[in-house]
Design an enzyme around this catalytic site. Structure first.
Site, PDB file in Angstrom:
ATOM      1  CG  ASP A   9      -9.464  15.827 -51.636  1.00 51.31           C
ATOM      2  OD1 ASP A   9      -8.644  15.094 -51.072  1.00 51.31           O
ATOM      3  OD2 ASP A   9     -10.206  15.440 -52.561  1.00 51.31           O
ATOM      4  CG  ASP A  11      -5.827  11.438 -54.788  1.00 54.58           C
ATOM      5  OD1 ASP A  11      -5.173  11.487 -55.834  1.00 54.58           O
ATOM      6  OD2 ASP A  11      -5.331  11.158 -53.681  1.00 54.58           O
ATOM      7  CG  HIS A  82       0.806   1.917 -50.490  1.00 56.33           C
ATOM      8  ND1 HIS A  82       1.359   3.047 -49.939  1.00 56.33           N
ATOM      9  CD2 HIS A  82      -0.313   2.332 -51.141  1.00 56.33           C
ATOM     10  CE1 HIS A  82       0.598   4.089 -50.232  1.00 56.33           C
ATOM     11  NE2 HIS A  82      -0.429   3.681 -50.956  1.00 56.33           N
TER      12      HIS A  82
HETATM   13  C1  XBP Z   1      -7.555   9.837 -51.758  1.00 62.57           C
HETATM   14  C2  XBP Z   1      -7.245   8.533 -51.190  1.00 62.57           C
HETATM   15  C3  XBP Z   1      -5.944   7.932 -51.472  1.00 62.57           C
HETATM   16  C4  XBP Z   1      -5.742   7.565 -52.927  1.00 62.57           C
HETATM   17  C5  XBP Z   1      -4.554   6.652 -53.063  1.00 62.57           C
HETATM   18  O1  XBP Z   1      -7.851  10.721 -50.723  1.00 62.57           O
HETATM   19  O2  XBP Z   1      -8.020   7.956 -50.467  1.00 62.57           O
HETATM   20  O3  XBP Z   1      -5.843   6.775 -50.710  1.00 62.57           O
HETATM   21  O4  XBP Z   1      -6.876   6.896 -53.430  1.00 62.57           O
HETATM   22  O5  XBP Z   1      -3.406   7.215 -52.555  1.00 62.57           O
HETATM   23  P1  XBP Z   1      -7.997  12.323 -50.956  1.00 62.57           P
HETATM   24  P2  XBP Z   1      -2.414   6.367 -51.639  1.00 62.57           P
HETATM   25  O6  XBP Z   1      -9.137  12.512 -51.913  1.00 62.57           O
HETATM   26  O7  XBP Z   1      -8.309  12.796 -49.564  1.00 62.57           O
HETATM   27  O8  XBP Z   1      -6.707  12.858 -51.460  1.00 62.57           O
HETATM   28  O9  XBP Z   1      -2.279   5.021 -52.289  1.00 62.57           O
HETATM   29  O10 XBP Z   1      -1.124   7.141 -51.610  1.00 62.57           O
HETATM   30  O11 XBP Z   1      -3.063   6.271 -50.278  1.00 62.57           O
HETATM   31 MG    MG Z   2     -10.802  13.351 -52.799  1.00 63.43          MG
END
Ligand code: XBP
Ligand code: MG
Length: 256
Positions: A9, A11, A82
């Site tokens: 993953d 983020d 966005h």
């Molecule tokens: C992270 C998310 C993303 C980010 C924002 O998911 O849910 O939506 O918060 O990015 P993961 P975007 O941990 O699975 O990577 O604004 O590009 O959606």
């Molecule tokens: Mg995550």
């Protein structure tokens, strides 16, 4: 079955991007668009229950701003907002704004040296992944990963398993040959929906999530000089994550 690949993953797992990265970028995009929306640290924690930035904006309007008068082209409005958030966020990363979490770079390097295959499975926008990998691993950062499965590539975002199933299919690998790395309950639901044994590194936003079914739950991956704390699971004598520990965990999980 031998351990062949690691699926990460982004983020919260590779880097702590949410509170001081995505959240700030959303707020700046709102400001630039003349909107008085302010996603505080605690509100953002609630909004994180919805994955995907566009989905999160819609959820916010539905539940926190029901009085907001939606423009005729509402989908276009959200998409533009966005888009501007993504350019603000990627600029922050290009300026070196967000480092990788402890142990991440070392584990990726060790894994490649041990001929393990690496991939990414995330709900974030592809440009965000590229910007993070380039700013932290160098210009060839993306090439460390065989498959970068990100964003709208699958319609159903985490907690749906689709993004992991997509990555596994592209790699032509069975889940039993892999380990996944996540930081959140939605992420764990997605990885385990794809039958991937999963290691969790928690962060401030996810400490109270339910990780009962994870193989291992840590505060972070750790480094030789910075031991991890183990919340759940058996690490033997290891004090930080390395390929040897990953192989042990995988072997124990597959019962071979
Ligand atoms: C992270 C998310 C993303 C980010 C924002 O998911 O849910 O939506 O918060 O990015 P993961 P975007 O941990 O699975 O990577 O604004 O590009 O959606
Ligand atoms: Mg995550």
């Amino acid at each position: 079955m031998r351990l062949e690949a690691l699926l990460f993953d982004v983020d919260g797992t590779l880097a702590d991007t949410e509170r001081d990265g995505h959240r700030i970028a959303f707020n700046q995009a709102f400001l630039q668009a003349g909107l008085d929306w302010d996603w505080t640290v605690s509100l953002y924690g609630e909004l994180l229950s919805v994955t995907g930035g566009k989905e999160r904006i819609r959820h916010y309007l539905d539940h926190y701003r029901p009085e907001f008068r939606r423009p005729a082209d509402f989908a276009g409005f959200v998409a533009n907002l966005h888009k501007s958030k993504t350019s603000i966020y990627t600029r922050m990363l290009e300026e070196g704004g967000i480092p990788l979490r402890p142990g991440v770079k070392r584990i990726l390097e060790e894994a490649l040296n041990a001929n393990l295959r690496l991939s990414i499975a995330t709900t974030t926008t592809p440009n965000n992944v590229t910007a993070l990998l380039r700013s932290t691993l160098g210009a060839d950062g993306e090439r460390w990963f065989e498959v970068i499965a990100a964003g709208d590539i699958v319609p159903a975002k985490k907690p749906a398993a689709d993004i992991y199933l997509y990555a596994l299919e592209k790699m032509r690998l069975a889940a039993t040959a892999c380990l996944a790395f996540e930081d959140s309950e939605n992420g764990l639901l997605a990885s385990q929906g794809a039958k991937l044994p999963t290691i969790i590194t928690m962060n401030d936003y996810t400490v109270n999530h339910n990780f009962a079914t994870a193989t291992l739950v840590l505060d972070h991956f750790g480094e030789p000089t910075q031991p991890f704390q183990v919340m759940q699971g058996d690490v033997g004598r290891h004090t930080y994550v390395d390929v040897a520990l990953l192989q042990e965990l995988h072997q124990r999980h597959s019962g071979s």
